[in-house]
Design a protein around this motif. Structure first.
Motif, PDB file in Angstrom:
ATOM      1  N   VAL A 257      28.901 -62.031 -16.265  1.00  0.00           N
ATOM      2  CA  VAL A 257      27.519 -61.557 -16.175  1.00  0.00           C
ATOM      3  C   VAL A 257      27.340 -60.377 -17.137  1.00  0.00           C
ATOM      4  O   VAL A 257      26.299 -60.262 -17.791  1.00  0.00           O
ATOM      5  CB  VAL A 257      27.147 -61.189 -14.721  1.00  0.00           C
ATOM      6  CG1 VAL A 257      25.783 -60.527 -14.660  1.00  0.00           C
ATOM      7  CG2 VAL A 257      27.174 -62.428 -13.836  1.00  0.00           C
TER       8      VAL A 257
ATOM      9  N   GLY B 105      18.314 -66.068 -10.552  1.00  0.00           N
ATOM     10  CA  GLY B 105      18.998 -66.067  -9.265  1.00  0.00           C
ATOM     11  C   GLY B 105      20.467 -65.737  -9.345  1.00  0.00           C
ATOM     12  O   GLY B 105      21.003 -65.080  -8.464  1.00  0.00           O
ATOM     13  N   SER B 106      21.128 -66.213 -10.391  1.00  0.00           N
ATOM     14  CA  SER B 106      22.568 -66.014 -10.522  1.00  0.00           C
ATOM     15  C   SER B 106      22.997 -66.470 -11.918  1.00  0.00           C
ATOM     16  O   SER B 106      22.208 -67.062 -12.662  1.00  0.00           O
ATOM     17  CB  SER B 106      23.314 -66.848  -9.473  1.00  0.00           C
ATOM     18  OG  SER B 106      23.088 -68.229  -9.704  1.00  0.00           O
ATOM     19  N   LYS B 107      24.242 -66.232 -12.217  1.00  0.00           N
ATOM     20  CA  LYS B 107      24.815 -66.761 -13.463  1.00  0.00           C
ATOM     21  C   LYS B 107      24.709 -68.285 -13.457  1.00  0.00           C
ATOM     22  O   LYS B 107      24.348 -68.894 -14.469  1.00  0.00           O
ATOM     23  CB  LYS B 107      26.277 -66.307 -13.578  1.00  0.00           C
ATOM     24  CG  LYS B 107      27.038 -66.908 -14.741  1.00  0.00           C
ATOM     25  CD  LYS B 107      28.494 -66.443 -14.706  1.00  0.00           C
ATOM     26  CE  LYS B 107      29.386 -67.309 -15.548  1.00  0.00           C
ATOM     27  NZ  LYS B 107      30.791 -66.892 -15.454  1.00  0.00           N
ATOM     28  N   ARG B 108      24.995 -68.902 -12.334  1.00  0.00           N
ATOM     29  CA  ARG B 108      24.914 -70.355 -12.225  1.00  0.00           C
ATOM     30  C   ARG B 108      23.492 -70.839 -12.468  1.00  0.00           C
ATOM     31  O   ARG B 108      23.272 -71.866 -13.110  1.00  0.00           O
ATOM     32  CB  ARG B 108      25.402 -70.830 -10.861  1.00  0.00           C
ATOM     33  CG  ARG B 108      25.350 -72.342 -10.703  1.00  0.00           C
ATOM     34  CD  ARG B 108      25.856 -72.783  -9.324  1.00  0.00           C
ATOM     35  NE  ARG B 108      25.720 -74.205  -9.155  1.00  0.00           N
ATOM     36  CZ  ARG B 108      24.607 -74.806  -8.735  1.00  0.00           C
ATOM     37  NH1 ARG B 108      23.543 -74.104  -8.418  1.00  0.00           N
ATOM     38  NH2 ARG B 108      24.574 -76.125  -8.621  1.00  0.00           N
TER      39      ARG B 108
ATOM     40  N   VAL C 163      24.471 -60.084 -19.968  1.00  0.00           N
ATOM     41  CA  VAL C 163      23.566 -58.946 -20.050  1.00  0.00           C
ATOM     42  C   VAL C 163      23.608 -58.324 -21.446  1.00  0.00           C
ATOM     43  O   VAL C 163      22.570 -58.091 -22.068  1.00  0.00           O
ATOM     44  CB  VAL C 163      23.919 -57.902 -18.955  1.00  0.00           C
ATOM     45  CG1 VAL C 163      23.231 -56.577 -19.201  1.00  0.00           C
ATOM     46  CG2 VAL C 163      23.557 -58.453 -17.578  1.00  0.00           C
TER      47      VAL C 163
ATOM     48  N   ARG D  54      20.506 -56.713 -15.969  1.00  0.00           N
ATOM     49  CA  ARG D  54      21.147 -57.463 -14.882  1.00  0.00           C
ATOM     50  C   ARG D  54      20.136 -57.826 -13.793  1.00  0.00           C
ATOM     51  O   ARG D  54      20.086 -58.975 -13.336  1.00  0.00           O
ATOM     52  CB  ARG D  54      22.283 -56.616 -14.302  1.00  0.00           C
ATOM     53  CG  ARG D  54      23.067 -57.283 -13.198  1.00  0.00           C
ATOM     54  CD  ARG D  54      24.158 -56.359 -12.665  1.00  0.00           C
ATOM     55  NE  ARG D  54      25.112 -56.005 -13.693  1.00  0.00           N
ATOM     56  CZ  ARG D  54      26.207 -56.709 -13.994  1.00  0.00           C
ATOM     57  NH1 ARG D  54      26.468 -57.809 -13.319  1.00  0.00           N
ATOM     58  NH2 ARG D  54      27.024 -56.317 -14.927  1.00  0.00           N
ATOM     59  N   ASN D  55      19.319 -56.856 -13.374  1.00  0.00           N
ATOM     60  CA  ASN D  55      18.341 -57.128 -12.315  1.00  0.00           C
ATOM     61  C   ASN D  55      17.346 -58.204 -12.743  1.00  0.00           C
ATOM     62  O   ASN D  55      16.956 -59.046 -11.937  1.00  0.00           O
ATOM     63  CB  ASN D  55      17.603 -55.850 -11.921  1.00  0.00           C
ATOM     64  CG  ASN D  55      18.495 -54.878 -11.181  1.00  0.00           C
ATOM     65  OD1 ASN D  55      19.546 -55.270 -10.666  1.00  0.00           O
ATOM     66  ND2 ASN D  55      18.091 -53.624 -11.120  1.00  0.00           N
ATOM     67  N   SER D  56      16.938 -58.168 -14.001  1.00  0.00           N
ATOM     68  CA  SER D  56      16.001 -59.180 -14.508  1.00  0.00           C
ATOM     69  C   SER D  56      16.649 -60.558 -14.518  1.00  0.00           C
ATOM     70  O   SER D  56      16.012 -61.560 -14.176  1.00  0.00           O
ATOM     71  CB  SER D  56      15.537 -58.820 -15.924  1.00  0.00           C
ATOM     72  OG  SER D  56      14.817 -57.620 -15.913  1.00  0.00           O
ATOM     73  N   LEU D  57      17.895 -60.606 -14.926  1.00  0.00           N
ATOM     74  CA  LEU D  57      18.613 -61.876 -14.956  1.00  0.00           C
ATOM     75  C   LEU D  57      18.659 -62.481 -13.547  1.00  0.00           C
ATOM     76  O   LEU D  57      18.349 -63.659 -13.356  1.00  0.00           O
ATOM     77  CB  LEU D  57      20.033 -61.676 -15.491  1.00  0.00           C
ATOM     78  CG  LEU D  57      20.832 -62.949 -15.718  1.00  0.00           C
ATOM     79  CD1 LEU D  57      21.640 -62.817 -17.008  1.00  0.00           C
ATOM     80  CD2 LEU D  57      21.755 -63.238 -14.572  1.00  0.00           C
ATOM     81  N   TYR D  58      19.014 -61.665 -12.568  1.00  0.00           N
ATOM     82  CA  TYR D  58      19.088 -62.153 -11.194  1.00  0.00           C
ATOM     83  C   TYR D  58      17.711 -62.504 -10.635  1.00  0.00           C
ATOM     84  O   TYR D  58      17.563 -63.484  -9.909  1.00  0.00           O
ATOM     85  CB  TYR D  58      19.795 -61.141 -10.291  1.00  0.00           C
ATOM     86  CG  TYR D  58      21.295 -61.153 -10.468  1.00  0.00           C
ATOM     87  CD1 TYR D  58      22.051 -62.259 -10.090  1.00  0.00           C
ATOM     88  CD2 TYR D  58      21.957 -60.065 -11.029  1.00  0.00           C
ATOM     89  CE1 TYR D  58      23.425 -62.277 -10.259  1.00  0.00           C
ATOM     90  CE2 TYR D  58      23.335 -60.075 -11.206  1.00  0.00           C
ATOM     91  CZ  TYR D  58      24.054 -61.185 -10.812  1.00  0.00           C
ATOM     92  OH  TYR D  58      25.417 -61.213 -10.984  1.00  0.00           O
ATOM     93  N   LYS D  59      16.705 -61.701 -10.990  1.00  0.00           N
ATOM     94  CA  LYS D  59      15.356 -61.966 -10.480  1.00  0.00           C
ATOM     95  C   LYS D  59      14.811 -63.290 -11.015  1.00  0.00           C
ATOM     96  O   LYS D  59      14.213 -64.064 -10.272  1.00  0.00           O
ATOM     97  CB  LYS D  59      14.412 -60.827 -10.849  1.00  0.00           C
ATOM     98  CG  LYS D  59      13.033 -61.003 -10.285  1.00  0.00           C
ATOM     99  CD  LYS D  59      12.160 -59.805 -10.539  1.00  0.00           C
ATOM    100  CE  LYS D  59      10.806 -60.074  -9.887  1.00  0.00           C
ATOM    101  NZ  LYS D  59      10.048 -58.907  -9.649  1.00  0.00           N
TER     102      LYS D  59
END
Length: 183
Positions: free
Chosen positions: A30, A49-52, A34, A41-46
């Protein structure tokens, strides 16, 4: 109301497809995503949802925008067999298959959703090659069986050429092992 996104989602997915094609899912953290994609990181997850989640979006983008257009070009050509040869000998086309290969060998055995995406793409690949064969069969093999074998061979050769890419910058060496005398 939240802040507007500071990145183009489509550009991030496309760039992630290139990263995953080059280094595979497990070869990218991750933190790598990033830093290399320029996404917080927060934007990626938002957004994903996840790396997957990002991986699945990148794989689907790759199949839709790189693999299927290659197959459509072959299927629509006046001479599909020649179009297949031209497509498979073009360096760009070969790299357009890399994430498909990486996903097939690395993620599909462990992830049913990836396995289904890959299975669908391979069926499309088989159909395009079967069309390129023009219904011809060699020996007792039906065109579908021959197409299946050719697709496996084509993808296997691409996989082998990737492993030969570190040969001092000389480029892919698909058949060098055949020219070398055996001990």
């Amino acid at each position: 109301m939240g802040r507007p996104r500071a990145f183009d989602e489509a550009e991030v997915v496309m760039a992630a497809a290139g990263l995953f094609a080059g280094r595979a899912y497990d070869g990218i953290s991750v933190d790598d995503l990033v830093s290399e994609l320029g996404v917080h990181r927060n934007s990626l997850y938002k957004v994903f949802g996840s790396k997957r989640g990002l991986y699945l979006a990148a794989l689907r983008w790759h199949l839709e925008h790189q693999v299927r257009p290659l197959l459509a070009k072959v299927s629509a050509a006046p001479d599909p067999a020649q179009a297949l040869r031209d497509t498979l000998t073009a360096n760009d086309a070969n790299s357009d298959l890399d994430l498909l290969l990486m996903a097939a060998v690395e993620r599909a055995p462990a992830d049913p959703e990836v396995a289904e995406e890959i299975a669908r793409a391979l069926r499309d690949f088989d159909a395009a090659v079967e069309l390129a064969l023009g219904g011809a069969a060699i020996g007792d093999g039906a065109p579908a069986e021959l197409a299946y074998t050719l697709v496996a061979t084509i993808l296997g050769l691409r996989l082998r050429s990737r492993t030969s890419a570190g040969n001092g910058g000389a480029g892919p060496v698909l058949f060098d092992h055949l020219r070398q005398p055996r001990p």
